[in-house]
Design a protein around this motif. Structure first.
Motif, short mmCIF file in Angstrom:
data_model
loop_
_atom_site.label_atom_id
_atom_site.label_comp_id
_atom_site.label_asym_id
_atom_site.label_seq_id
_atom_site.Cartn_x
_atom_site.Cartn_y
_atom_site.Cartn_z
N MET A 39 0.85 -1.20 0.00
CA MET A 39 0.00 0.00 0.00
C MET A 39 0.88 1.24 0.00
N PHE A 40 0.55 2.21 -0.85
CA PHE A 40 1.35 3.42 -0.98
C PHE A 40 0.98 4.40 0.13
N ASP A 41 1.93 4.69 1.01
CA ASP A 41 1.72 5.64 2.11
C ASP A 41 2.26 7.00 1.66
N LEU A 42 1.35 7.93 1.31
CA LEU A 42 1.73 9.21 0.74
C LEU A 42 2.64 10.00 1.66
N GLU A 43 2.29 10.09 2.94
CA GLU A 43 3.08 10.89 3.88
C GLU A 43 4.49 10.34 4.02
N GLU A 44 4.60 9.03 4.11
CA GLU A 44 5.91 8.41 4.26
C GLU A 44 6.76 8.59 3.02
N VAL B 54 7.77 18.18 -5.44
CA VAL B 54 6.66 17.23 -5.31
C VAL B 54 5.83 17.54 -4.08
N ARG B 55 6.47 17.96 -2.99
CA ARG B 55 5.72 18.30 -1.78
C ARG B 55 4.74 19.43 -2.00
N GLN B 56 5.08 20.36 -2.90
CA GLN B 56 4.21 21.52 -3.14
C GLN B 56 2.81 21.11 -3.62
N TYR B 57 2.74 20.02 -4.35
CA TYR B 57 1.43 19.58 -4.85
C TYR B 57 0.47 19.23 -3.73
N PHE B 58 1.00 18.77 -2.61
CA PHE B 58 0.14 18.25 -1.53
C PHE B 58 0.03 19.22 -0.36
N GLN B 59 0.55 20.42 -0.53
CA GLN B 59 0.41 21.45 0.49
C GLN B 59 -0.77 22.34 0.16
N HIS C 96 -6.61 13.32 -8.22
CA HIS C 96 -6.60 12.00 -8.85
C HIS C 96 -5.30 11.23 -8.60
N ILE C 97 -4.34 11.82 -7.87
CA ILE C 97 -3.07 11.13 -7.64
C ILE C 97 -3.26 10.02 -6.62
N ALA C 98 -2.92 8.80 -7.02
CA ALA C 98 -2.96 7.66 -6.09
C ALA C 98 -1.56 7.35 -5.57
#
Length: 631
Positions: free
Chosen positions: A1-6, A40-45, A60-62
């Motif tokens: 399973m992909f853990d986004l935060e990690e 890459v972090r900027q996308y999720f901030q 839509h990013i998994a």
């Protein structure tokens, strides 16, 4: 399973390329970064500066992945290559994939030639002119040069092959001076070739003066036929010169790039200037988001276009500053082998030329809006019309089926897929009928549909067991509507198969008239008439023709491999002589199937035992046969 935060914590502060995936494992965006960690972090901030396109993409990013590079320049090159290969949905994409023709001068040969070329090779033995906007423009230019300068077109190795063969037709029609026969010296030939290169370089004045002088001399000598020939050449050269007006006081090679956009589309116009002359122009369509900035659109275009074009000019004039202007300049310089300047003109002649390119782009965009509307009516609009006819909303995917055989032998089935009114050929499937003997289209269609949907259901179960996405299977995407090539009989077969499998998918038949032309749709036991002039009717006809074409092509491929034979060959006691006699007597397999034992026995070459064998073969009950699917 992909853990986004990690995974975000593991990102390195190094240059590289990142690839965003959705839950169907499709690559939806590709980008580059000096620091992957920061970018890459900027996308999720949470940020107010994100455009609507970026916010939609992020939703839509998994999962994501990345590739490390040694430098930002290497990341740029890799990004260009990956975008071209994968064509991600949220990258600004060129709709056109054009390549341009060039004229290749083989200056390294003793008797050089002028050739048509698509690729530029840095071999040090050739010089290139172009790009030209069409192959026709290259051909016309070469034809004129051969008339003017008599440059050879053959592939003979000269001077080694001089005198080994007769001169070709070009010599006899005075479009070649015959260097293959030694009729012209190397020095004189190269002098003519030099004049041809001057012509390609845009230096027309000496030639125009010479042709005009020659025309006058021929006229004074009463050689009017020759004078007319010179006059035609003079007019041809003037036409070429008119197309290549001087646009810049400097003699540099440069491209001028400008754009225009609306809510969904953008057009980029490129002027090709070589040695100070406009030799051609072209425009390119891009899909863009509403809030996408002009600078970003131009940046994406420059990367994609110059990643694929073989010629890099010394200067690039652009309408807006590029986001990666310095690194793009370095990248282009590496491709050219010389310094390439990327300039945003602010005043004077340079600004005027960029504005001219922008006005041309705006004109193309406005003209193409009507074309785009017509295309949408032809595709999505046609799908909506079909849905309106049978009372179904939101039809996006249609699957159509057809059967093809020759006298019941080697029956095959086809499945074609249309999404949003366009054929999706990657989803086409073909079936070789396994359980049906003889020309039985209903039983063959039952097998095809059973195999298609059973396989899809089994594949979906397997993906669920493995924790995968069922949309990723090759057969797991089911249609919104099934279209059968036929009427009530074919529709009922499809409904029986779906009912047996527990599926609920609308089915309609494409009914034809006595002239084998589409007449209407058969849906829920009613034939629905269609306006023959509507886009929906035209789409139905295209789907029906495509299903038929795909089935026939597969059947022909089997026949071409020598795999097709007569169904009569499978009957014990029926050899070539009796088979020919039966076909001569009854004309086709259906007539043989319908014949009684007595009628079969009366056929020449046949006896009672053979007649009974034929009758038994066509009238044995197939119900007990089990359908196997080894797909």
């Amino acid at each position: 399973m992909f853990d986004l935060e990690e995974e975000l914590k593991k990102l390195p502060a190094s240059p590289g390329v990142y690839l965003m995936h959705n839950n169907r494992d499709e690559i939806i965006y590709i980008g580059k970064a000096i620091s992957l960690k920061n970018r890459v972090r900027q996308y999720f901030q949470s940020s107010r500066n994100k455009t609507a396109k970026i916010e939609q993409m992020v939703s839509h990013i998994a999962w994501f992945e990345y590739i490390l590079t040694d430098s930002e320049l290497e990341a740029l090159v890799l990004e260009c290559n990956l975008i071209k290969e994968h064509r991600p949905r949220y990258n600004t994409m060129l709709k056109d994939d054009k390549s341009y023709p060039y004229i290749k001068a083989t200056v390294g040969e003793d008797f050089p030639r002028l050739l048509f070329a698509r690729d530029l090779k840095k071999d040090g033995r050739s010089k290139y002119f172009g790009p030209y906007t069409s192959a026709g423009a290259v051909k016309d230019t070469l034809d004129l040069i051969h008339k003017l300068y008599r440059i050879r077109t053959c592939s003979r190795s000269l001077p080694k092959d001089i005198g080994k063969d007769r001169p070709c037709l070009n010599y006899h029609i005075k479009q070649c001076d015959g260097p293959c026969q030694g009729y012209i010296s190397k020095e004189d030939y190269q002098k003519n070739f030099g004049l041809a290169l001057d012509f390609l370089g845009g230096r027309y004045d000496p030639l125009l003066k010479k042709l005009e002088s020659d025309m006058q001399k021929a006229s004074e000598a009463l050689d009017f036929e020759k004078a007319i020939e010179y006059r035609e050449l003079l007019n041809s050269v003037k036409q070429v010169a008119q197309k290549q007006k001087i646009t810049s006081s400097s003699m540099e090679d440069r491209d001028i790039v400008a754009m225009a956009k609306d809510e969904k589309d953008a057009v980029v116009q490129v002027f090709f200037i070589r040695e100070g002359k406009l030799i051609g122009r072209d425009h390119f369509h891009l899909s863009v988001a509403t809030a996408e900035q002009e600078q970003d659109i131009l940046d994406s275009f420059v990367k994609q276009f110059y990643a694929g074009t073989p010629f890099i000019p010394r200067e690039l004039w652009v309408q807006y500053p590029l986001a990666d202007q310095e690194i793009i300049s370095e990248w282009l310089s590496g491709k050219r082998g010389q310094k390439v300047k990327v300039v945003v003109p602010k005043k004077g002649e340079k600004e005027r030329l960029v504005e001219l390119a922008a006005r041309n782009a705006a004109l193309v965009l406005s003209q193409d809006k009507e074309r785009i509307k017509r295309e949408e009516l032809r595709t999505i609009g046609a799908m909506n019309q079909i849905g309106g006819l049978i009372g179904i909303e939101g039809i996006r995917r249609i699957e159509a089926f057809d059967i093809s055989n020759t006298s019941g032998v080697e029956s095959v089935g086809s499945m074609v897929v249309y999404e949003d009114g366009r054929p999706k050929r990657s989803d086409y499937r073909k079936f070789k009928i396994r359980t049906v003997r003889g020309p039985n289209d209903y039983a063959s269609m039952e097998e095809v549909l059973t195999r298609r949907f059973s396989h899809g259901m089994e594949e979906a179960k397997e993906l669920v067991r493995e924790g995968g996405d069922i949309r990723m299977g090759s057969f797991t995407r089911f249609p919104d509507l099934i279209m059968m090539d036929g009427g009530r009989g074919q529709v009922n077969i499809a409904l029986e198969v779906l009912d047996r499998l527990g599926l609920h998918i609308p089915v309609c038949g494409m009914v034809k008239d006595d002239n084998h032309r589409t007449r209407g749709l058969y849906y829920e036991n009613v034939e629905v008439p269609i306006d023959r002039h509507s886009e929906g009717f035209r789409l139905i006809t295209r789907i029906q023709d495509e299903a038929h074409r795909f089935a026939i092509e597969y059947h022909r491929s089997l026949r071409g491999k020598g795999q097709v034979k007569s169904v009569l060959d499978d009957i014990p006691g029926i050899g070539p002589a009796r088979r020919k006699a039966l076909m001569r007597q009854f004309k086709d397999i259906e007539a043989i199937r319908s014949a009684s034992v007595e009628m079969l026995e009366e056929t020449p070459q046949m006896n009672r035992r053979a007649a009974e064998a034929v009758y038994a073969f066509f009238h044995k009950a197939p119900e007990g046969e089990k359908m196997h699917d080894n797909m």
